[in-house]
Write an enzyme that holds these catalytic residues in place. Structure first.
Site, PDB file in Angstrom:
ATOM      1  N   ASP A  94     -10.874   2.817   3.973  1.00 54.67           N
ATOM      2  CA  ASP A  94     -11.191   1.386   3.810  1.00 54.67           C
ATOM      3  C   ASP A  94     -12.705   1.195   3.657  1.00 54.67           C
ATOM      4  O   ASP A  94     -13.151   0.115   3.288  1.00 54.67           O
ATOM      5  CB  ASP A  94     -10.713   0.598   5.042  1.00 54.67           C
ATOM      6  CG  ASP A  94      -9.431  -0.170   4.782  1.00 54.67           C
ATOM      7  OD1 ASP A  94      -9.193  -0.560   3.623  1.00 54.67           O
ATOM      8  OD2 ASP A  94      -8.674  -0.385   5.743  1.00 54.67           O
ATOM      9  N   GLN A  98      -4.711  -1.794   9.489  1.00 54.70           N
ATOM     10  CA  GLN A  98      -4.670  -3.104   8.843  1.00 54.70           C
ATOM     11  C   GLN A  98      -5.252  -4.172   9.771  1.00 54.70           C
ATOM     12  O   GLN A  98      -4.900  -4.239  10.952  1.00 54.70           O
ATOM     13  CB  GLN A  98      -3.215  -3.441   8.458  1.00 54.70           C
ATOM     14  CG  GLN A  98      -3.075  -4.692   7.616  1.00 54.70           C
ATOM     15  CD  GLN A  98      -3.709  -4.570   6.221  1.00 54.70           C
ATOM     16  OE1 GLN A  98      -3.821  -3.476   5.666  1.00 54.70           O
ATOM     17  NE2 GLN A  98      -4.118  -5.689   5.663  1.00 54.70           N
ATOM     18  N   LYS A 130       0.843  -1.203   0.000  1.00 52.56           N
ATOM     19  CA  LYS A 130       0.000   0.000   0.000  1.00 52.56           C
ATOM     20  C   LYS A 130       0.880   1.256   0.000  1.00 52.56           C
ATOM     21  O   LYS A 130       0.637   2.199  -0.759  1.00 52.56           O
ATOM     22  CB  LYS A 130      -0.957  -0.019   1.210  1.00 52.56           C
ATOM     23  CG  LYS A 130      -2.064  -1.060   1.047  1.00 52.56           C
ATOM     24  CD  LYS A 130      -2.900  -1.285   2.308  1.00 52.56           C
ATOM     25  CE  LYS A 130      -3.921  -2.397   2.063  1.00 52.56           C
ATOM     26  NZ  LYS A 130      -4.760  -2.727   3.229  1.00 52.56           N
TER      27      LYS A 130
END
Ligand code: GUN
Length: 296
Positions: free
Chosen positions: A119, A96, A52
Site C-alpha cells: 500500500d 484495509q 482486490k
C-alpha cells in the site's frame, strides 16, 4: 470530451502483469502472493477487499484474505503481521483501512515490513517517495499516475490543484506530481478543510488538472471547473437511495454531468480511479515479488 475509463486503463496494466505471471508459471516458479487483512464488516471495505482478491486471481497472483472481527486486539493484529512479515510465500501485505477506533493505525502501518508494504503507507516508503527514491508508491496516487500515463495526459508545467490532504491520497499525490518524473513536473496547489471555501473555488477554477479526494459527494460543481481541464475524481461515497437495488448509490466528489460539459477529460465514479487503485496495488505486489528495489 474524453472519459478516463478505469476499466480500459486498468485492463492494460493487468494484461501486462498477467503476461509476467504466465512466464513465471511457465518457468515452474511460485507466483506473487498478496495477503489482505480485513477487520470487522464495514460494507465498503468488504467490497474493496473482495475486489482486490478477485483482481489478484485475474492477474495470476495468489491471495489470502485474513479476517478478524471488530473486537480483535491490537496485539492479535500485530502478531499476524509479524507472522506474514517472515513468511517467504507472502510478497505483499495490506491492512484495509479504516480500522476500529481501539486500534492505532500508525502502529499497524509501521509493523508491516517495508519490503512487503504494497500500500506504500509505511513511513520509510513515504520518506523514499518524498526523496524520489524507488519505492512502493501509495496505491491510489499510483493508480492516478498510471491513468494519466495510459491516456497520455501531460503534467509538466501544468497547474495541478489537489483538494484533500490525506496521507493515503492528497498529500502523496501532490508530492508525486510536483516531483521529477514522467507524470510529474507540475506546479501544485493543495486545498483542504481549512482553506476558505471561496479560495478553494478560485484555485479549482485555475486548475489545468483538478484532483479531488474529500469524500463529499458532488463537492465540485461545473462553475468550479476551468474550461478544458482534466478532472480526476477520487471520491467514492455510498449515498442512501431506496430506489437502488442495494439501497445505496456510489457518488464521486465531482458532479459528473456538470464536469463533462466543461472539462476535456473526466474520470467516472464508479469505474475510474477505484479500479486504478487496484492496478497500483497489483503493480506494487509484483514489485515486491521481484524484490527489485531493496537489496535482497
Ligand atoms: N482504505 C481506503 N483506501 C485504501 C487503500 O488504498 N488501502 C487500504 N489498505 N485501505 C484503504
Amino acid at each position: 470530451m474524453l472519459v478516463l475509463d478505469g476499466k480500459i486503463a486498468s485492463a492494460a496494466v493487468k494484461a501486462s502483469l498477467l503476461q509476467k505471471t504466465q512466464a513465471i508459471k511457465a518457468a515452474g516458479k511460485r507466483t506473487p502472493h498478496l495477503a489482505a487483512i480485513l477487520v470487522g464488516n464495514n460494507g465498503a471495505s468488504e467490497t474493496y477487499v473482495a475486489s482486490k482478491v478477485k483482481n489478484c486471481e485475474e492477474t495470476g497472483f495468489g491471495s489470502s484474505l485474513i479476517r478478524f472481527d471488530d473486537h480483535v486486539t491490537e496485539a492479535e493484529l500485530l502478531a499476524k503481521i509479524s507472522e506474514l512479515n517472515v513468511d517467504p510465500t507472502i510478497d505483499g501485505i495490506l491492512v484495509q483501512l479504516p480500522l476500529p477506533k481501539h486500534i492505532d493505525d500508525e502502529k499497524i502501518i509501521e509493523a508491516i515490513h517495508p519490503d512487503k508494504d504494497v500500500d506504500g503507507f509505511h513511513p520509510m516508503n513515504i520518506g523514499r517517495m518524498v526523496q524520489g527514491f524507488d519505492t512502493f508508491t501509495p496505491a491510489t496516487p499510483y493508480g492516478v499516475l498510471l491513468m494519466l500515463e495510459h491516456f497520455n495526459i501531460q503534467t509538466k508545467g501544468k497547474h495541478v490543484v489537489v483538494i484533500g490532504r490525506s496521507n493515503i491520497v492528497g498529500r502523496p499525490m501532490s508530492i508525486l506530481l510536483s516531483g521529477e518524473r514522467p507524470q510529474g513536473n507540475a506546479y501544485v496547489t493543495i486545498c483542504h478543510r481549512h482553506t476558505p471555501i471561496e479560495e478553494t473555488k478560485k484555485m479549482a477554477q485555475q486548475a489545468d488538472i483538478l484532483i479531488v479526494a474529500v469524500g463529499i459527494p458532488e463537492f465540485i460543481t461545473g462553475d468550479m471547473i476551468k474550461p478544458g481541464a482534466v478532472i480526476i475524481d477520487v471520491g467514492i461515497t455510498r449515498v442512501e437511495d431506496a430506489t437502488a437495488k442495494k439501497g445505496f448509490r456510489i457518488k464521486g466528489d465531482v458532479n459528473y454531468e456538470q464536469a463533462i460539459a466543461k472539462a476535456s477529460a473526466v474520470t467516472p465514479v464508479p469505474g475510474g480511479v477505484g479500479l486504478m487503485t487496484i492496478a497500483g496495488l497489483l503493480m506494487n505486489t509484483m514489485k515486491a515479488y521481484e524484490g527489485k528495489f531493496y537489496h535482497n
